[in-house]
Design a protein around this motif. Structure first.
Motif, short mmCIF file in Angstrom:
data_model
loop_
_atom_site.label_atom_id
_atom_site.label_comp_id
_atom_site.label_asym_id
_atom_site.label_seq_id
_atom_site.Cartn_x
_atom_site.Cartn_y
_atom_site.Cartn_z
N ASP A 55 -18.33 18.73 33.14
CA ASP A 55 -16.96 18.25 33.32
C ASP A 55 -15.96 19.19 32.67
OD1 ASP A 55 -17.78 16.00 34.72
OD2 ASP A 55 -17.84 14.72 32.93
N TYR A 101 -19.22 14.36 25.57
CA TYR A 101 -18.59 15.04 26.70
C TYR A 101 -19.61 15.88 27.43
CZ TYR A 101 -14.22 13.99 24.19
OH TYR A 101 -13.18 13.37 23.54
N SER A 107 -13.02 15.21 36.27
CA SER A 107 -14.48 15.20 36.07
C SER A 107 -15.12 15.83 37.29
CB SER A 107 -14.99 13.76 35.88
OG SER A 107 -16.39 13.73 35.77
N ARG A 126 -13.52 11.26 29.78
CA ARG A 126 -14.61 12.21 30.03
C ARG A 126 -14.27 13.63 29.58
NH1 ARG A 126 -18.84 10.38 32.86
NH2 ARG A 126 -19.47 12.52 33.35
#
Length: 479
Positions: A28, A24, A246, A115
């Protein structure tokens, strides 16, 4: 214990049950956390916006109701709301209890986007559920009881909002599978809340004095209306921009069209009002800005900047004229929630079918859609219409059922008494006031027994009789 670590670049690394790495990006994660906070700020913004439009004797109750929505929905979302909306093992209509009590909602990729982790997606979506309830229960303005509202919010979020969110955003949802496009909540948020507000308005009936000069009042605090609009407009960048899930170009594009549609919508509504009053109305501008924001919501991740102008013009125009529906159909929607949110959501959904572009959706480097009419995908209009009609019918029907069941349960009837309506919901239901004790006599037109002596030095009963009563023996009100 959550099994996470960091790689050489500083990215967060988790592991799936098979030991495979899941990476990750902290940018984001930070972006969605910020967007979550922005959407939270919108909820008291709704309260301020609604409060400013009402009479001051009901001002505090609307601000309170918005905060109560946060509290009740936060518990409901933890308890089973998130699971009912976003469990991967649910049906095409509603999820199951896989994530009951948020069990297992931690570091694994979310159903919304790989994400971000599920835990972050959960709290971000919580804010959408909370603001939807806050929008809907604004329809109790000036005549609803505050205690039963808490019960209503819990039930309504469970059996109205959660199914709508499931069929719109869950990969198993029937609208999602059909191909409906709803980036940030045209149906689950706006059509559902606006239509629920219509059902509440019909159930509660008209306020005392409806159709007479008694209710021909102006918003008691235009500054609140503007401040609420500021909170909403500001927060909407997190609402629409964050729905990209994101920090990417698609999020930036969503913010651009959001701001543009709000701006054009505000000017459009203000100009429509100017033709009648020959005044530049701040309330009109704010109403138009909200209409533009509502209209662009389902399309914000699918359309280019030129299309946002059309969303603003049509959103501001159609919602402005839709405020007349309450006079044609005879219901009392004190805050025009149906006209702004339900009608605006439908306008946005249908325009999405016309202006959605595959190229814009692909700004995140992941999403692939066939687009709308600009991409010669003409069946998209039928998909959007089906989703809108289903959301409208489901929200109105189920909300009405909830209200009438509560009506026959002792202590849960939503309608306040006529005496409470005359006195003001703030005093009758809360015993508190938005502006302390200033101006109460002018507000409700009779001497109020506050129990405080004129000198303020102690609490002494005030048994002064009113000499300003109406012909029918009831206490009169001047605003």
């Amino acid at each position: 214990m959550v099994n996470v670590t960091y790689d050489a670049s500083g990215s967060l690394v988790a592991f799936d049950p098979d030991g495979v790495e899941i990476v990750y990006n902290l940018g984001d994660i930070g972006f969605i956390i910020a967007c979550m906070a922005l959407v939270w700020l919108m909820i008291p913004g709704v309260g301020l916006f609604y409060s400013g439009l009402l009479r001051r004797k009901n001002a505090l109750s609307m601000i309170y109701t918005s905060l109560a929505s946060i509290a009740v929905v936060s518990f409901q979302w933890f308890f089973w709301g998130y699971s009912l909306a976003f469990s991967e093992t649910g049906s095409s209509f509603i999820g199951d209890l896989k994530y009951f009590g948020l069990k297992g909602v931690l570091d694994q990729p979310s159903i919304g986007s790989s994400r971000i982790p599920a835990l972050l997606f959960c709290v971000y979506q919580l804010m959408f559920a909370a603001i939807t309830a806050a929008l809907a229960v604004g329809a109790i303005a000036e005549r609803g009881r505050l205690g039963p509202v808490l019960v209503f919010i819990f039930i309504w979020t469970t059996i109205v909002y959660d199914p709508l969110a499931c069929w719109t955003w869950n990969a198993n949802g029937w609208s999602f599978v059909l191909g409906g496009l709803d980036f940030a909540g045209g149906t689950p948020v706006h059509i559902s809340s606006g239509t629920a507000a219509l059902a509440i308005s019909v159930y509660l009936g008209k306020r005392r004095g409806y159709g007479t000069e008694r209710l021909a009042y102006k918003p008691h605090n235009t500054t609140y209306v503007i401040l609420g609009t500021v909170f909403l407009w500001f927060g909407w960048f997190g609402f629409n921009g964050g729905s990209a899930l994101s920090a990417n170009l698609r999020a930036v594009q969503a913010c651009i069209v959001t701001n543009l549609a709000a701006s054009v919508g505000g000017v459009t509504w203000m100009l429509w009002d100017y033709r009648i009053e020959r005044k530049w109305s701040a309330v009109g501008f704010c109403s138009g800005a909200i209409s533009g924001l509502v209209a662009i919501t389902p399309a914000s991740g699918f359309v280019g900047a030129p299309a946002a102008v059309a969303f603003g013009v049509l959103g501001g125009t159609v919602c402005n004229f839709a405020t007349q529906l309450k006079f044609l159909l005879g219901y009392d929607d004190a805050l025009d929630i149906f006209a702004t949110h339900a009608v605006g959501g439908i306008v946005g959904n249908l325009l999405t079918a016309l202006f959605a572009q595959a190229s814009v959706a692909g700004f995140d480097g992941i999403t692939e859609i066939p687009g709308g009419w600009l991409d010669h995908h003409y069946i998209q209009l039928a998909h959007q219409l089906a989703d809108s009609v289903a959301g409208f019918a489901y929200s109105f029907g189920v909300t009405s059922i909830i209200l009438w069941i509560m009506h026959f349960v002792p202590g849960l009837r939503l309608r306040a008494s006529e005496e409470a309506e005359i006195l003001g919901i703030d005093d009758a239901e809360m015993g508190e006031f938005a502006y302390d004790y200033v101006g109460l006599e002018q507000e409700i037109g009779h001497t109020v027994d506050t129990g405080v002596s004129a000198s303020g030095g102690g609490r002494e009963p005030n048994h002064a009789k009113t000499s300003n009563s109406s012909d029918d023996g009831r206490l009169d009100e001047k605003e």
